[in-house]
Motif scaffolding. Sequence first.
Motif, PDB file in Angstrom:
ATOM      1  N   UNK A   1       0.828  -1.194   0.000  1.00 24.40           N
ATOM      2  CA  UNK A   1       0.000   0.000   0.000  1.00 24.40           C
ATOM      3  C   UNK A   1       0.870   1.256   0.000  1.00 24.40           C
ATOM      4  N   UNK A   2       0.380   2.304  -0.644  1.00 21.81           N
ATOM      5  CA  UNK A   2       1.094   3.574  -0.739  1.00 21.81           C
ATOM      6  C   UNK A   2       0.261   4.679  -0.103  1.00 21.81           C
ATOM      7  N   UNK A   3       0.942   5.707   0.322  1.00 24.87           N
ATOM      8  CA  UNK A   3       0.250   6.812   1.000  1.00 24.87           C
ATOM      9  C   UNK A   3      -0.786   7.466   0.100  1.00 24.87           C
ATOM     10  N   UNK A   4      -0.546   7.472  -1.216  1.00 23.00           N
ATOM     11  CA  UNK A   4      -1.472   8.146  -2.128  1.00 23.00           C
ATOM     12  C   UNK A   4      -2.620   7.265  -2.601  1.00 23.00           C
ATOM     13  N   UNK A   5      -2.716   6.027  -2.099  1.00 22.39           N
ATOM     14  CA  UNK A   5      -3.824   5.159  -2.502  1.00 22.39           C
ATOM     15  C   UNK A   5      -5.174   5.808  -2.217  1.00 22.39           C
ATOM     16  N   UNK A   6      -6.099   5.638  -3.139  1.00 28.55           N
ATOM     17  CA  UNK A   6      -7.454   6.154  -2.950  1.00 28.55           C
ATOM     18  C   UNK A   6      -8.202   5.301  -1.922  1.00 28.55           C
ATOM     19  N   UNK A   7      -8.037   3.973  -2.025  1.00 30.28           N
ATOM     20  CA  UNK A   7      -8.641   3.044  -1.075  1.00 30.28           C
ATOM     21  C   UNK A   7      -7.575   2.052  -0.611  1.00 30.28           C
ATOM     22  N   UNK A   8      -7.661   1.645   0.638  1.00 30.47           N
ATOM     23  CA  UNK A   8      -6.729   0.655   1.177  1.00 30.47           C
ATOM     24  C   UNK A   8      -6.981  -0.705   0.540  1.00 30.47           C
ATOM     25  N   UNK A   9      -6.014  -1.601   0.717  1.00 33.80           N
ATOM     26  CA  UNK A   9      -6.101  -2.917   0.093  1.00 33.80           C
ATOM     27  C   UNK A   9      -7.243  -3.770   0.591  1.00 33.80           C
ATOM     28  N   UNK A  10      -7.637  -3.556   1.830  1.00 36.52           N
ATOM     29  CA  UNK A  10      -8.789  -4.260   2.406  1.00 36.52           C
ATOM     30  C   UNK A  10      -9.699  -3.198   3.004  1.00 36.52           C
ATOM     31  N   UNK A  11     -10.565  -2.675   2.157  1.00 35.26           N
ATOM     32  CA  UNK A  11     -11.278  -1.440   2.483  1.00 35.26           C
ATOM     33  C   UNK A  11     -12.601  -1.661   3.204  1.00 35.26           C
ATOM     34  N   UNK A  12     -13.029  -2.898   3.377  1.00 39.69           N
ATOM     35  CA  UNK A  12     -14.295  -3.123   4.068  1.00 39.69           C
ATOM     36  C   UNK A  12     -15.345  -3.733   3.152  1.00 39.69           C
ATOM     37  N   UNK A  13     -16.410  -4.200   3.750  1.00 41.79           N
ATOM     38  CA  UNK A  13     -17.400  -5.036   3.062  1.00 41.79           C
ATOM     39  C   UNK A  13     -17.945  -4.412   1.783  1.00 41.79           C
ATOM     40  N   UNK A  14     -18.288  -3.158   1.805  1.00 40.62           N
ATOM     41  CA  UNK A  14     -18.943  -2.550   0.656  1.00 40.62           C
ATOM     42  C   UNK A  14     -17.975  -1.791  -0.245  1.00 40.62           C
ATOM     43  N   UNK A  15     -16.691  -1.952   0.001  1.00 42.69           N
ATOM     44  CA  UNK A  15     -15.668  -1.311  -0.809  1.00 42.69           C
ATOM     45  C   UNK A  15     -14.653  -2.314  -1.350  1.00 42.69           C
ATOM     46  N   UNK A  16     -14.754  -3.563  -0.924  1.00 40.77           N
ATOM     47  CA  UNK A  16     -13.766  -4.585  -1.263  1.00 40.77           C
ATOM     48  C   UNK A  16     -14.440  -5.718  -2.033  1.00 40.77           C
TER      49      UNK A  16
END
Length: 414
Positions: free
Chosen positions: A62-77
């Motif tokens: 993961x990078x600081x500039x990522x829009x969403x994290x690698x495991x972003x949660x149920x409705x985002x992953x």
Amino acid sequence: MRIGYYAHHHGSGHCRQADKLAALLPIEWQQQLTVFTSLPVDAYRFTTLTEAQIIRLNPEDELAEDVLAGRAGQYWQPAALHYSPVGNSDIQKRSWQILATIQQRQIELMIIDVSAEVAMLCRACSVPYLYVRLPGERDDTAHISAFTGAIGLLAPYPRALEATMTPAWVTNKTLYLDFLSATNSDPLTYKAFLQRLVDLALATEQAEVKSLIDSTSVGDSKQQNQPLIVTVIKGYGGHQAIDAKLPALRQALPEALILSLGPISDEVRQYVDIATEVDDVTPFIAHSDWLLMACGLNAIAQVYRYDTPLVVLPDPRPHREQEVMAEALIAEGRALSWQQFIRQLAAGRVQSTPSLQVPLTVEVPLNKHSISKAADNQATATAQTFMDSLVAYSGNKQWFQQWLLPQLQLTPDT
């Protein structure tokens, strides 16, 4: 066919497996194989493939500039992916690296070892792939999607060690390649092995250990008065849990010669006779009276063909990877759990004094695995047949229809 092999960067085992399979190809065909990995060049040195055949991928951290994290949660992953940062420039670049190389080198078949994300990338881009199945409970959506999207599955272990909870459709879709030994070296004779222990004792300033071995070293086979040799084999992925058992092991077997191979915690060094690291564990596997070790795939591949009694101490891993392998080995009668071993010690089933060395017995009968090359040859033949098939067919469709599907005895639904 031109083959691509994706090797995950966690540990060196995935690259090592690619190397071992590549070695089964004719030399002229080895050059047709491309390995994709983000493992650094100094973490594993390929012996069969040249660096020109290795595509060093950008990392996927993961990078600081990522829009969403690698495991972003149920409705985002997406459930079909284990890890998928959004806006990550490294992952974008590695995806382009993979696809551009597939196109430039005209790769017709990918072997994915392992990544649900690379599997979905290939399927979305209409690239045929085989997916490597590791042991463990892999019934989550991402794994099932990767299995379903593959034209076939590969298991780098024997069918006898398949987990009982694995669905029938998964086993039916799987080619079992058996274990490929991690080393082709011939084990030392028993006499040479004891001399190796003497050298290690001298190197670690264990004069009393040298004296014990010298006093019992006669001939080239184990003598009645020689101490029980217990070898504990550890890697760098969780040796502390195994180290924690060394005090109990020493208390239960006070007269045994206990060897520790691999990293060891300073506070438990007193409980072993020799603590060292070696390049080749084969002599210790062949000549110890007991082996204690975790259940990593490459480690089990090395010991499986020997009849040396084995105590399995699985490390906690995602998807219960090592625990499931340990359960399969115990169920097959090839190993004991720590609890079974301790019970046998308490019941006097394992002799603990040098004067009482007799063939060891266990509650669960151990299968006899040849110490000759026979088991290795059988396992290699299985993988060899698979690799030969990749050479024999000029196109992926012909290979899929005329070789793979008959091997699996399957017909895709239409």
